[in-house]
Design an enzyme around this catalytic site. Structure first.
Site, PDB file in Angstrom:
ATOM      1  N   LEU A 117       2.378  15.314   2.437  1.00  0.00           N
ATOM      2  CA  LEU A 117       2.103  14.938   3.829  1.00  0.00           C
ATOM      3  C   LEU A 117       0.607  14.633   3.999  1.00  0.00           C
ATOM      4  O   LEU A 117      -0.140  15.419   4.565  1.00  0.00           O
ATOM      5  CB  LEU A 117       2.538  16.055   4.793  1.00  0.00           C
ATOM      6  CG  LEU A 117       2.524  15.677   6.266  1.00  0.00           C
ATOM      7  CD1 LEU A 117       3.725  14.809   6.612  1.00  0.00           C
ATOM      8  CD2 LEU A 117       2.521  16.926   7.158  1.00  0.00           C
ATOM      9  N   GLY A 118       0.216  13.462   3.502  1.00  0.00           N
ATOM     10  CA  GLY A 118      -1.158  12.990   3.720  1.00  0.00           C
ATOM     11  C   GLY A 118      -1.165  12.065   4.922  1.00  0.00           C
ATOM     12  O   GLY A 118      -0.311  12.159   5.806  1.00  0.00           O
ATOM     13  N   ARG A 124       4.783   6.569  -6.345  1.00  0.00           N
ATOM     14  CA  ARG A 124       4.685   5.980  -7.680  1.00  0.00           C
ATOM     15  C   ARG A 124       5.962   6.333  -8.429  1.00  0.00           C
ATOM     16  O   ARG A 124       6.485   7.447  -8.276  1.00  0.00           O
ATOM     17  CB  ARG A 124       3.485   6.561  -8.447  1.00  0.00           C
ATOM     18  CG  ARG A 124       2.132   6.070  -7.982  1.00  0.00           C
ATOM     19  CD  ARG A 124       1.896   4.600  -8.340  1.00  0.00           C
ATOM     20  NE  ARG A 124       0.594   4.121  -7.927  1.00  0.00           N
ATOM     21  CZ  ARG A 124       0.350   3.486  -6.776  1.00  0.00           C
ATOM     22  NH1 ARG A 124       1.328   3.251  -5.918  1.00  0.00           N
ATOM     23  NH2 ARG A 124      -0.869   3.061  -6.486  1.00  0.00           N
ATOM     24  N   GLU A 166       7.077  -0.627 -13.546  1.00  0.00           N
ATOM     25  CA  GLU A 166       7.102  -1.867 -12.785  1.00  0.00           C
ATOM     26  C   GLU A 166       6.051  -2.850 -13.312  1.00  0.00           C
ATOM     27  O   GLU A 166       5.020  -2.408 -13.830  1.00  0.00           O
ATOM     28  CB  GLU A 166       6.885  -1.593 -11.292  1.00  0.00           C
ATOM     29  CG  GLU A 166       5.571  -0.927 -10.965  1.00  0.00           C
ATOM     30  CD  GLU A 166       5.497  -0.519  -9.498  1.00  0.00           C
ATOM     31  OE1 GLU A 166       6.383   0.204  -9.023  1.00  0.00           O
ATOM     32  OE2 GLU A 166       4.527  -0.951  -8.847  1.00  0.00           O
ATOM     33  N   HIS A 217       7.955  -3.139  -4.813  1.00  0.00           N
ATOM     34  CA  HIS A 217       6.630  -2.611  -4.437  1.00  0.00           C
ATOM     35  C   HIS A 217       5.968  -3.460  -3.344  1.00  0.00           C
ATOM     36  O   HIS A 217       4.915  -4.068  -3.564  1.00  0.00           O
ATOM     37  CB  HIS A 217       5.708  -2.498  -5.662  1.00  0.00           C
ATOM     38  CG  HIS A 217       4.581  -1.517  -5.463  1.00  0.00           C
ATOM     39  ND1 HIS A 217       4.029  -0.783  -6.480  1.00  0.00           N
ATOM     40  CD2 HIS A 217       3.914  -1.151  -4.351  1.00  0.00           C
ATOM     41  CE1 HIS A 217       3.057  -0.019  -6.008  1.00  0.00           C
ATOM     42  NE2 HIS A 217       2.959  -0.237  -4.700  1.00  0.00           N
TER      43      HIS A 217
HETATM   44  C1  8YV Z   1      -0.421  -2.017  -3.667  1.00  0.00           C
HETATM   45  C2  8YV Z   1      -0.432   0.548  -3.640  1.00  0.00           C
HETATM   46  O1  8YV Z   1       0.845  -2.488  -3.980  1.00  0.00           O
HETATM   47  O2  8YV Z   1      -2.334   1.065  -2.369  1.00  0.00           O
HETATM   48  C3  8YV Z   1      -1.605   1.384  -3.295  1.00  0.00           C
HETATM   49  O3  8YV Z   1      -1.803   2.406  -3.962  1.00  0.00           O
HETATM   50  O4  8YV Z   1       0.373   0.912  -4.420  1.00  0.00           O
HETATM   51  C4  8YV Z   1      -0.207  -0.734  -2.948  1.00  0.00           C
HETATM   52  O5  8YV Z   1      -0.797  -0.786  -1.716  1.00  0.00           O
HETATM   53  C5  8YV Z   1      -1.245  -2.118  -4.872  1.00  0.00           C
HETATM   54  O6  8YV Z   1      -2.457  -1.485  -4.779  1.00  0.00           O
HETATM   55  C6  8YV Z   1      -1.469  -3.586  -5.186  1.00  0.00           C
HETATM   56  O7  8YV Z   1      -1.812  -3.715  -6.478  1.00  0.00           O
END
Ligand code: 8YV
Length: 312
Positions: free
Chosen positions: A152-153, A231, A260, A278
Site C-alpha cells: 500500500l504505497g 512486476r 515480458e 504492461h
Molecule cells: C512503464 C512501469 O511501463 O513505472 C514503472 O515502473 O512499469 C511503467 O510505468 C515502464 O517504466 C516503461 O518502460
C-alpha cells in the site's frame, strides 16, 4: 555546449526527441559497437537516461567511471543495481506520483474485467456465438468483495480510493503498518486468506521475488482472484499458471509478466485470465509527464542542483 547523456534503449518518443534537442545524446542501442561507444564516452559521460527492462548493472557503471546520475523512465527501479550505484556514489532518479492515477485506473479495470469477464464476453459476441449459444454465462460481482492490497504505497492508496467507490472493502499488507483506515494483515498469506481479490502493487526486485507463491494462492482459494500491476517477478508465474489451469484460484488479471514482452503461450488459452501488455501507465499524458520528470532530473543535476525524485 550541450551536456552529454547516454540513452540506454528505445523509449517514449516525445521524451527521446526532447533529449536529443536538449542534450548531446548518444543512443546506445543504435551504436554499431556498444563497447566502443561506451569507451569513447567514458572520459566525460556524467549522466545516463534509462528506458525499458534491460539491466543497468555494475558492469555498465564501471564502463562509465565519470557517471553521476542514472535517470530512469518509470517509478520501478528494479532493473537498476541500486547497491552498485550507491557504492559508486551514483544518484538514481525515478518518476513517481505522475503515474499514480493511470496505474490505479488500470488496476481497477483489471479487477472489473477479471471478475466480470468483460473481455471474454466481448470475444464471445465477436465470435458470433450470442444468437446461437444464448446469453454469456454469469460472472462475479465486484461490490461487497474485499480487495487485499499487497504493497500500500502511493499507487496502492489511489487504488483503494477507487475501489471504495465500487463498494469494495479494503485490507492491505506492507512491511510496516500505516496510519490508514484499512484493515492490516501481518503477512501475504493472511491478506490472501481475508481477501476475494489479491492486488499486487509492491516494488519488484529481490526483496519481493515470488512473494505470491503456492502458499499465498492456497490461502486465496478457488473463489479468489489475483491482480498484478507491479512486476511479474513478484508472482511465482509457473505456479500461478497451474493454479489458473486447475481452477485452484478463480482468475487473474495481469498487466505484468516475468519475462515480458514474452508471455507464456499457456496463458492465451485460459478463459479465467485477463491479460494486458504492461499498459498501466501507457497514456499520452502520463508518459509525457514521466519523460518531463526524467528530463527535469537530468537538467537539475547538470545545473548543480538537487534532483527532484531521488531513489538513492
Ligand atoms: C512503464 C512501469 O511501463 O513505472 C514503472 O515502473 O512499469 C511503467 O510505468 C515502464 O517504466 C516503461 O518502460
Amino acid at each position: 555546449m550541450k551536456n552529454e547523456i547516454i540513452i540506454t534503449a528505445q523509449g517514449h518518443q516525445g521524451t527521446l526527441e526532447r533529449m536529443q534537442n536538449e542534450f548531446s545524446a548518444l543512443k546506445l542501442w543504435e551504436a554499431p559497437d556498444r563497447d566502443a561507444a561506451l569507451k569513447a564516452a567514458a572520459p566525460r559521460l556524467r549522466a545516463l537516461a534509462h528506458f525499458g527492462h534491460s539491466r543497468v548493472d555494475s558492469k555498465l557503471m564501471d564502463a562509465l567511471p565519470k557517471l553521476e546520475l542514472i535517470a530512469n523512465f518509470g517509478v520501478g527501479v528494479d532493473q537498476i543495481d541500486l547497491e552498485a550505484a550507491k557504492q559508486r556514489h551514483i544518484i538514481v532518479t525515478n518518476t513517481p506520483d505522475v503515474l499514480n492515477d493511470c496505474v490505479a485506473d488500470t488496476a481497477i479495470a483489471l479487477v472489473l474485467n477479471t471478475l466480470r469477464k468483460f473481455p471474454q464476453s466481448e470475444a464471445y459476441l465477436r465470435s458470433g456465438y450470442w444468437p446461437t449459444r444464448g446469453p454469456y454465462p454469469l460472472a462475479t460481482s465486484v461490490g461487497g468483495k474485499t480487495l487485499g492490497i499487497l504493497g500500500l504505497g502511493r499507487i496502492g492508496e489511489a487504488i483503494a480510493k477507487r475501489a471504495l467507490a465500487f463498494g469494495m472493502q479494503i485490507r492491505y499488507h506492507n512491511r510496516h503498518k500505516k496510519n490508514v483506515p484499512y484493515a492490516y494483515d501481518a503477512n501475504p498469506v493472511a491478506l490472501a486468506k481475508n481477501s476475494h481479490v489479491l492486488l499486487i502493487v509492491t516494488p519488484g526486485g529481490a526483496g519481493t521475488a515470488k512473494l505470491v507463491n503456492a502458499k499465498v494462492l492456497d490461502a486465496l482459494g478457488p473463489q479468489g482472484y489475483v491482480v498484478n500491476v507491479a512486476r511479474g517477478s513478484v508472482v511465482d508465474e509457473p505456479v500461478l499458471l497451474r493454479y489458473l489451469r486447475e481452477k485452484k484460484i478463480a482468475g487473474a488479471g495481469l498487466d505484468v509478466f516475468e519475462h515480458e514482452p514474452k508471455v507464456p503461450a499457456e496463458f492465451y488459452a485460459l478463459d479465467n485470465a485477463v491479460l494486458f501488455p504492461h499498459v498501466a501507465s501507457a497514456t499520452i499524458e502520463t508518459r509525457k509527464a514521466m519523460g518531463d520528470l526524467q528530463v527535469e532530473n537530468l537538467h537539475l543535476h547538470f545545473a548543480g542542483k538537487p534532483v527532484k525524485t531521488r531513489v538513492v
